[in-house]
Design a protein around this motif. Structure first.
Motif, short mmCIF file in Angstrom:
data_model
loop_
_atom_site.label_atom_id
_atom_site.label_comp_id
_atom_site.label_asym_id
_atom_site.label_seq_id
_atom_site.Cartn_x
_atom_site.Cartn_y
_atom_site.Cartn_z
N ALA A 120 0.84 -1.21 0.00
CA ALA A 120 0.00 0.00 0.00
C ALA A 120 0.87 1.26 0.00
O ALA A 120 0.59 2.22 -0.72
CB ALA A 120 -0.94 0.00 1.20
N ALA A 121 1.95 1.25 0.79
CA ALA A 121 2.84 2.40 0.84
C ALA A 121 3.49 2.65 -0.52
O ALA A 121 3.59 3.80 -0.97
CB ALA A 121 3.91 2.19 1.92
N GLN A 122 3.91 1.58 -1.18
CA GLN A 122 4.51 1.72 -2.51
C GLN A 122 3.47 2.23 -3.52
O GLN A 122 3.78 3.07 -4.36
CB GLN A 122 5.07 0.38 -2.99
N MET A 123 2.25 1.74 -3.41
CA MET A 123 1.21 2.16 -4.35
C MET A 123 0.81 3.61 -4.12
O MET A 123 0.52 4.33 -5.06
CB MET A 123 0.00 1.23 -4.25
N ASP A 136 -9.85 7.22 -4.03
CA ASP A 136 -9.58 8.62 -3.69
C ASP A 136 -8.12 9.01 -3.92
O ASP A 136 -7.54 9.77 -3.15
CB ASP A 136 -9.98 8.90 -2.24
N GLY A 137 -7.51 8.42 -4.94
CA GLY A 137 -6.14 8.77 -5.30
C GLY A 137 -5.08 8.20 -4.38
O GLY A 137 -3.93 8.64 -4.42
N THR A 138 -5.43 7.24 -3.56
CA THR A 138 -4.45 6.66 -2.65
C THR A 138 -4.72 5.16 -2.48
O THR A 138 -5.66 4.63 -3.06
CB THR A 138 -4.48 7.38 -1.27
N ALA A 139 -3.88 4.51 -1.70
CA ALA A 139 -4.03 3.08 -1.42
C ALA A 139 -4.06 2.88 0.09
O ALA A 139 -3.33 3.55 0.82
CB ALA A 139 -2.86 2.31 -2.01
N LYS A 182 0.71 8.98 -6.85
CA LYS A 182 0.89 10.44 -6.84
C LYS A 182 1.03 10.98 -8.26
O LYS A 182 0.65 12.11 -8.54
CB LYS A 182 2.13 10.82 -6.02
N ASN A 183 1.59 10.20 -9.16
CA ASN A 183 1.83 10.65 -10.53
C ASN A 183 0.84 10.05 -11.53
O ASN A 183 1.03 10.20 -12.73
CB ASN A 183 3.25 10.26 -10.95
#
Length: 93
Positions: free
Chosen positions: A6-9, A36-39, A14-15
């Motif tokens: 999840a941290a890597q994703m 929502d643009g995050t993991a 972000k890009n």
């Protein structure tokens, strides 16, 4: 393991633009949700769910397992909006 993924994703998202919601359901290992643009590893309803083992998810994200091959071999299953799953392929490219 899923928290590390999840941290890597989160960093990778972000890009990238991913406006849908998608869940990787890894059974007893937990879930990984893109929304929502995050993991995150917080479970929630999503547009599409990909059922896959945590080990195969790692291989998929590393490029060592092709999504089409995994689907044909039964290593992953997709439920919900298949269009969202297709967008995932673009994110992994």
């Amino acid at each position: 393991m899923l928290e590390e993924i999840a941290a890597q994703m989160r960093e990778g998202l972000k890009n990238q633009a991913f406006d849908n919601t998608l869940k990787f359901d890894c059974g007893d290992a937990g879930v990984l949700v893109l929304a929502d643009g995050t993991a995150s590893t917080d479970d929630r309803d999503t547009d599409c769910t990909v059922t896959i083992s945590a080990d195969n998810l790692s291989k998929l994200l590393a490029g060592d397992l092709k999504p089409t091959t995994a689907l044909m071999l039964g290593k992953l299953k997709v439920s919900g909006d298949m269009g969202v799953a297709m967008k995932l392929g673009q994110l992994l490219a």
